[in-house]
Each structure stands twice: as C-alpha cells, then as structure tokens.
Design an enzyme around this catalytic site. Sequence first.
Site, mmCIF file in Angstrom:
data_model
loop_
_atom_site.group_PDB
_atom_site.id
_atom_site.type_symbol
_atom_site.label_atom_id
_atom_site.label_comp_id
_atom_site.label_asym_id
_atom_site.label_seq_id
_atom_site.Cartn_x
_atom_site.Cartn_y
_atom_site.Cartn_z
ATOM 1 N N ARG A 128 0.846 -1.207 0.000
ATOM 2 C CA ARG A 128 0.000 0.000 0.000
ATOM 3 C C ARG A 128 0.875 1.249 0.000
ATOM 4 O O ARG A 128 0.599 2.221 -0.684
ATOM 5 C CB ARG A 128 -0.940 -0.012 1.197
ATOM 6 C CG ARG A 128 -2.270 -0.685 0.949
ATOM 7 C CD ARG A 128 -2.140 -2.114 0.422
ATOM 8 N NE ARG A 128 -3.435 -2.756 0.284
ATOM 9 C CZ ARG A 128 -4.017 -3.476 1.254
ATOM 10 N NH1 ARG A 128 -3.388 -3.684 2.409
ATOM 11 N NH2 ARG A 128 -5.203 -4.014 1.056
ATOM 12 N N ASP A 157 -0.181 -6.196 -3.390
ATOM 13 C CA ASP A 157 -1.604 -6.009 -3.150
ATOM 14 C C ASP A 157 -2.163 -5.247 -4.347
ATOM 15 O O ASP A 157 -1.416 -4.972 -5.298
ATOM 16 C CB ASP A 157 -1.844 -5.266 -1.817
ATOM 17 C CG ASP A 157 -3.116 -5.766 -1.146
ATOM 18 O OD1 ASP A 157 -4.188 -5.631 -1.755
ATOM 19 O OD2 ASP A 157 -3.025 -6.310 -0.029
ATOM 20 N N HIS A 229 -6.747 -9.685 -4.426
ATOM 21 C CA HIS A 229 -5.854 -8.519 -4.284
ATOM 22 C C HIS A 229 -4.931 -8.406 -5.497
ATOM 23 O O HIS A 229 -3.746 -8.071 -5.364
ATOM 24 C CB HIS A 229 -5.010 -8.644 -3.007
ATOM 25 C CG HIS A 229 -5.815 -8.617 -1.745
ATOM 26 N ND1 HIS A 229 -6.179 -7.451 -1.117
ATOM 27 C CD2 HIS A 229 -6.339 -9.620 -0.994
ATOM 28 C CE1 HIS A 229 -6.889 -7.730 -0.029
ATOM 29 N NE2 HIS A 229 -7.008 -9.041 0.068
ATOM 30 N N ASP A 292 -6.601 -14.375 1.558
ATOM 31 C CA ASP A 292 -7.616 -13.592 2.286
ATOM 32 C C ASP A 292 -8.483 -12.787 1.326
ATOM 33 O O ASP A 292 -8.055 -12.450 0.226
ATOM 34 C CB ASP A 292 -6.944 -12.632 3.280
ATOM 35 C CG ASP A 292 -6.053 -11.613 2.563
ATOM 36 O OD1 ASP A 292 -5.337 -12.013 1.638
ATOM 37 O OD2 ASP A 292 -6.102 -10.424 2.923
ATOM 38 N N GLU A 293 -9.686 -12.496 1.783
ATOM 39 C CA GLU A 293 -10.587 -11.528 1.138
ATOM 40 C C GLU A 293 -10.709 -11.759 -0.369
ATOM 41 O O GLU A 293 -10.646 -10.824 -1.156
ATOM 42 C CB GLU A 293 -10.072 -10.097 1.398
ATOM 43 C CG GLU A 293 -10.055 -9.739 2.870
ATOM 44 C CD GLU A 293 -9.572 -8.319 3.136
ATOM 45 O OE1 GLU A 293 -10.118 -7.709 4.057
ATOM 46 O OE2 GLU A 293 -8.662 -7.837 2.436
ATOM 47 N N TRP A 435 -0.682 -2.624 8.456
ATOM 48 C CA TRP A 435 -1.195 -2.307 7.119
ATOM 49 C C TRP A 435 -0.988 -0.817 6.904
ATOM 50 O O TRP A 435 -1.098 -0.020 7.844
ATOM 51 C CB TRP A 435 -2.679 -2.691 7.031
ATOM 52 C CG TRP A 435 -2.883 -4.150 7.293
ATOM 53 C CD1 TRP A 435 -3.306 -4.725 8.462
ATOM 54 C CD2 TRP A 435 -2.643 -5.235 6.389
ATOM 55 N NE1 TRP A 435 -3.337 -6.092 8.329
ATOM 56 C CE2 TRP A 435 -2.948 -6.434 7.078
ATOM 57 C CE3 TRP A 435 -2.201 -5.309 5.062
ATOM 58 C CZ2 TRP A 435 -2.814 -7.694 6.478
ATOM 59 C CZ3 TRP A 435 -2.085 -6.558 4.472
ATOM 60 C CH2 TRP A 435 -2.390 -7.731 5.178
#
Length: 530
Positions: A128, A157, A229, A292-293, A435
Amino acid sequence: MIPRPQLFSDLSASSVLTSGVTVSGDLVDPVRTALAGLDPLPGDSGEIDVRRDPALGEEAYRLTTGSRGVEIVAGGPAGAFYAAQSLRQLLPPASFRFSAGASWPIPGVRIEDAPRFAWRGLHLDVARHFFPKREILRLIDLMALHKLNRLHLHLVDDQGWRVESPAYPLLHEVSSHRPRTATNFHREPESYDDLPHGGYYTLDDLAEMGAYARSRHVTIVPEIDVPGHASAILAAYPAFGVTGEPYDVLDRWGISPAILSPLPPTVEFLTTIFDEIIGALGETPFVHIGGDEVVLDHWAESAEIGAYRDSLGLESVNDLQAWFLRRLADALAERGARAVVWDEAFVSGRLRQDTVVMPWRGMGVGRRAAAAGHDVVATPVFPLYFDYAESSSPDEPMAIGDATTVEDVAAFEPAPADWTEEERARVLGVQAQLWTERVPDARTVDYRLWPRACALAEVAWSGTASPGFDGRLTEHLARLDALGVEYRPAAGPHPWQRRRPHRPGRVPVTEVMARIDAMTYDAESTRPSL
Ligand code: ACM
C-alpha cells in the site's frame, strides 16, 4: 529490560565495558554483531567469553556480568545474540548512540532466559505504501533489539507490486507504481493526493535484506498474496486474470474483485516468482501465499474455469480456491518452504497439514485451525492490527479505526488458557500487523509500531507482559530516543506527529471484532465475509 528475562538477579560487583572490547569462545560472531556499536574485537581470552551449551535451547542463554567480566553460555548462535542484546540493555541508554571510544558501566547481574514462543513477528505492508531497503534494514535492527525474529513483508496487493522480476519485468516496470493515492477516510467521498507513489526491491536488495536479517536472527517471510488482491499484477499481465479486461494499479482502498485465474499458466507464473524470490532471499523457510478476502465472482462466472473445476472433480469455486492454494503450497514444499496463509484459506479447507495459519479474524478461527492440527501464529485484528489508532482522539494521525493501546497489546494471550493443551501447543507464536493504507511514510511507521511493538515483544518472549512492564517501558523509551525512533509518546502525539486528523469512533475496533466473532465462517460464499 524489554522483553523481560525469565530469571534476573542482581549481583554486587559491577564492571566496565569499553569500545574495542574483546570477545572470545565458541560463538563470537553473533555477539560481535549485536554489540557492533562497541567495535568488539575477537580475542583469545576476551572480556566477554561465550560458551556453547548444547543442553540449552537454540535461543536460550545465561548471562553473568561482574568483576570477572561478562560470561555468556548459549544454546546456539541465536542464544548468544540474545545474550548480547540483553547485555546492551544493561548499559546506559546513551550507549545506543554512536560515540567513539565509549566506556560504559555494567551492573552485576545473572540472567537465565529463553523465549516462550518461537515465532515473534512483525508484519509490514510494503504494497500500500513502499518503504525502501534502508527502512527494512533499520526495522530489522529494531526487531533484533526486542528479540523479535520474523519479518513478514506483504509484497503485493491491489495498490502495488514490490519485487523485481527478471522473468516478468512488467511487474516491476508497471505494477510497482500508481499515479495517485486516495486520502479519504473510510467510506467518505473519494479524494486523492495526485502524487505518484511506488518503488520495488531489486533482487540484490532482497539478497541483502535476507542476509542482513539472518545475521540478526530474523527470518524474512515474503508474502505473495493470491489469488485475490490482484489489480497490480493484472495491470501488467491481464492474461493471468479471468476476464482479460485491462486493470490499473489501484489508487484507492477496499476489497477489489480483481482475481488471478486458477488455470495452469498462473500456477506456473507464481512458481517462477517463488523461485526468483527464494533464490534472492536465500534460505526461506516460510512463504506466505495470502488467501484472504478473495472475491470469487469472476471464477463462478467463467465457463472456462467452470469446465476446469469439473475436470478436477471439484464441486464449488471455494473448493477450487482451496485446490489452487494447495498446489502453490505443494510447489513451495518442493522448494523447502512451508506455506503460511490467512485464516480464510483454512476455512476453505484442503490445506497441507504443514501449512501455518494466521487467524486475523480472531482467535475463534485460530482455535479451529489449531484443533485441526495446524500450527497457528496469533494475528487477530484486536489487539494486533497496528493500523488502528492508539487512542480515540482526533489528535492521532488518521487511522483505519480505534483504539488499540499499549496496554491492550500487553494484555494479549497468544495461547489462551481456556484452549486444550494440544491446541495451545499448536501456537507457534504471535505477530503484529502494520497495514499501510494510512501509513504514508517511515516516520508514521515509527509512530504506529512503537511502543506497541515493545509490548508485542514482551508477550512474544515471555508469554505475557510481566510485572513492572510500565516502568520498564518508560526506561526503555530512553533507548528508543537514543536510537532516533519517533515512537508515540504516552501522552499522545507531538504536534508534528498529528498529520491528517483521525476521525474518532467511526470504526471502533471492539465493534469490528464483535462483528467478526458473530460471523459464521461460510465456505460456500463467493464473497469475503468482512
Ligand atoms: C487481512 O487483513 N485481510 C489479512
């Protein structure tokens, strides 16, 4: 000292440690590395004598300081390194500054010490926001001071890819930067800074980081977070996606539907990436593959992927995701690395038995993974997501939510007393996550990590924050001051640390955790549950 040693007793006789101190015995190198600021020299009968005792654990040590100098007995190089880190903390805080020809008093003590947990981790999201190599080397030194030993780097990501790839150069050329970055708070109208952001580690950087970490008994755990992601990867190589549509490196936050295809070319692509990263980092016992996610809608809608799923005899897209991650874990096993995953991948099922699970959605799912025989590293949002603010005050720099205090971290129990013995034995350790959606620079990394990571270190090493932690932390901050760490002061941020104001109370971390706890872990859904 932080973390507090198991046994610590004062002895009457003190001594002095001087620049150019000589170190002798079985394990000279780790002690010289830990005491580099004192310019220690190897010698035949040193003022610091280091002996190996195979009866001690690899990371265990005994340290005696007194009129006869310094005696270290260690189970292995890591134990000798930690003994020297403890010795450093016996010296005055000013010893953490560079000073030529220094001479420092050492109190007489006897310490017997060993860690409670093998995995004492920090995670940093370099996707990020990117943090260059020099920040990683500095962080490794700060971790070593605190006897932390796993640095988990979130290398990709939606908002960026952070490693050079000779085989897939568009990853570092295209996926590594974005033209602007969202500046709005959670669910507010979008606003942007209109500043390009990016960067990546060359393979030479990775090699240096790996070697530097190893010499400080820190293991780098690289994370290639798949199959979700995936916006940044797909911006360079849309063919590894499902729809073939063009993607951009994302400039805003949230869960994106961008997903890699599970078909064989993607697996081949990822195993090539693993080879490049492991080849550069050197010995890499763990590789995190995310999981994840993941929004599985594109897989569910694709006829080609449906036919592939049928050909494998799999019933659902969730089964296909589990199968995909399993293939990657098998490929890692062939390369001598254990896979690590976020807890959704455990819920999807089919993990290799040696896959390590990180239960970020809470210790409930962590317990289920432990009961199923997986090693677990405790990583729950509360109190281990350090992107939550330290207090509910608008003076805090903008955070995703609030509040997670030093005391919350110190009170955390990685292997809860109400788990069974077998479940508790599965807890490898504990790790805090940083994060960086709202952590734009290294100064803010310092603020968000410290001193909460001091409490993490104490829990990781001792199993629980020990008596007198508050007082020891106050003394310890003088060491961080000497090292130039811009930690969060106990009374709140300095004026220049406030930055964009936090919005207190909009995303309370306790409510987030209550929501997660109430969730059923639904392996049938094509949508992430948080
Ligand atoms: C995560 O917070 N998605 C691991």
